[in-house]
Design an enzyme around this catalytic site. Structure first.
Site, mmCIF file in Angstrom:
data_model
loop_
_atom_site.group_PDB
_atom_site.id
_atom_site.type_symbol
_atom_site.label_atom_id
_atom_site.label_comp_id
_atom_site.label_asym_id
_atom_site.label_seq_id
_atom_site.Cartn_x
_atom_site.Cartn_y
_atom_site.Cartn_z
ATOM 1 N N GLU A 21 -57.556 -6.129 -6.141
ATOM 2 C CA GLU A 21 -58.590 -5.155 -5.619
ATOM 3 C C GLU A 21 -59.523 -4.677 -5.598
ATOM 4 O O GLU A 21 -60.164 -4.081 -5.309
ATOM 5 C CB GLU A 21 -57.544 -3.588 -6.637
ATOM 6 N N TYR A 53 -72.169 21.905 0.916
ATOM 7 C CA TYR A 53 -71.134 20.842 1.084
ATOM 8 C C TYR A 53 -71.084 19.487 1.088
ATOM 9 O O TYR A 53 -70.551 18.698 0.537
ATOM 10 C CB TYR A 53 -69.676 20.858 2.099
ATOM 11 N N ILE A 71 -58.472 5.111 -11.216
ATOM 12 C CA ILE A 71 -58.784 6.834 -10.341
ATOM 13 C C ILE A 71 -59.350 7.812 -10.679
ATOM 14 O O ILE A 71 -59.713 8.338 -10.619
ATOM 15 C CB ILE A 71 -57.723 6.825 -8.387
ATOM 16 N N GLU A 72 -58.610 8.116 -12.612
ATOM 17 C CA GLU A 72 -58.391 9.028 -13.022
ATOM 18 C C GLU A 72 -60.143 9.088 -13.311
ATOM 19 O O GLU A 72 -60.690 10.072 -13.900
ATOM 20 C CB GLU A 72 -57.920 8.808 -13.817
ATOM 21 N N LYS A 98 -54.747 7.011 -3.395
ATOM 22 C CA LYS A 98 -55.505 5.324 -2.862
ATOM 23 C C LYS A 98 -54.216 5.259 -2.339
ATOM 24 O O LYS A 98 -52.717 5.693 -2.252
ATOM 25 C CB LYS A 98 -54.917 4.158 -4.314
#
Length: 119
Positions: A21, A53, A71-72, A98
């Site tokens: 990864e 934005y 990803i946390e 993901k």
């Protein structure tokens, strides 16, 4: 109060615990929602009276570019920056997905959702 949503922000990143990864990377999707008082902007029609934005997307892109194992972790960093840099934001919620995770099965995506309030 109102909400501003950035939906389906698509990025490529190198997050994950596996060496592959880190080297190959994956596709990601980010959805971000912020709660903010939009009444002044609705009346004034001025960008200075709302949350831009473009600034939100910049935070997402910059934090997603920093490699992490989880990803946390990247989701938490994005929320922290939103609340730190944009004082008008009362709360924020994020979903980081993901796409096609390497988990040995046919899984479209894995998603982590986090929510933070100011104070």
């Amino acid at each position: 109060m109102g909400k501003i949503r950035l939906e389906n922000v698509r990025l490529y990143g190198f997050h994950g615990c596996l060496k592959e990864e880190e080297m190959i990377g994956s596709d990601y999707r980010v959805d971000l929602e912020v709660t903010v008082d939009l009444s002044r902007a609705a009346a004034s029609d001025r960008l200075s009276d709302t949350v831009d934005y473009v600034h939100l997307q910049t935070i997402i892109r910059e934090e997603m570019a920093k490699r992490t194992k989880l990803i946390e972790t990247v989701a938490g960093r994005i929320l922290d920056r939103v609340l730190e840099e944009l004082g008008e934001v009362v709360e924020a919620e994020i979903a980081v997905s993901k796409i096609n995770p390497p988990i040995g099965g046919d899984v479209q995506q894995v998603t982590v959702c986090l929510h933070k309030k100011r104070g």
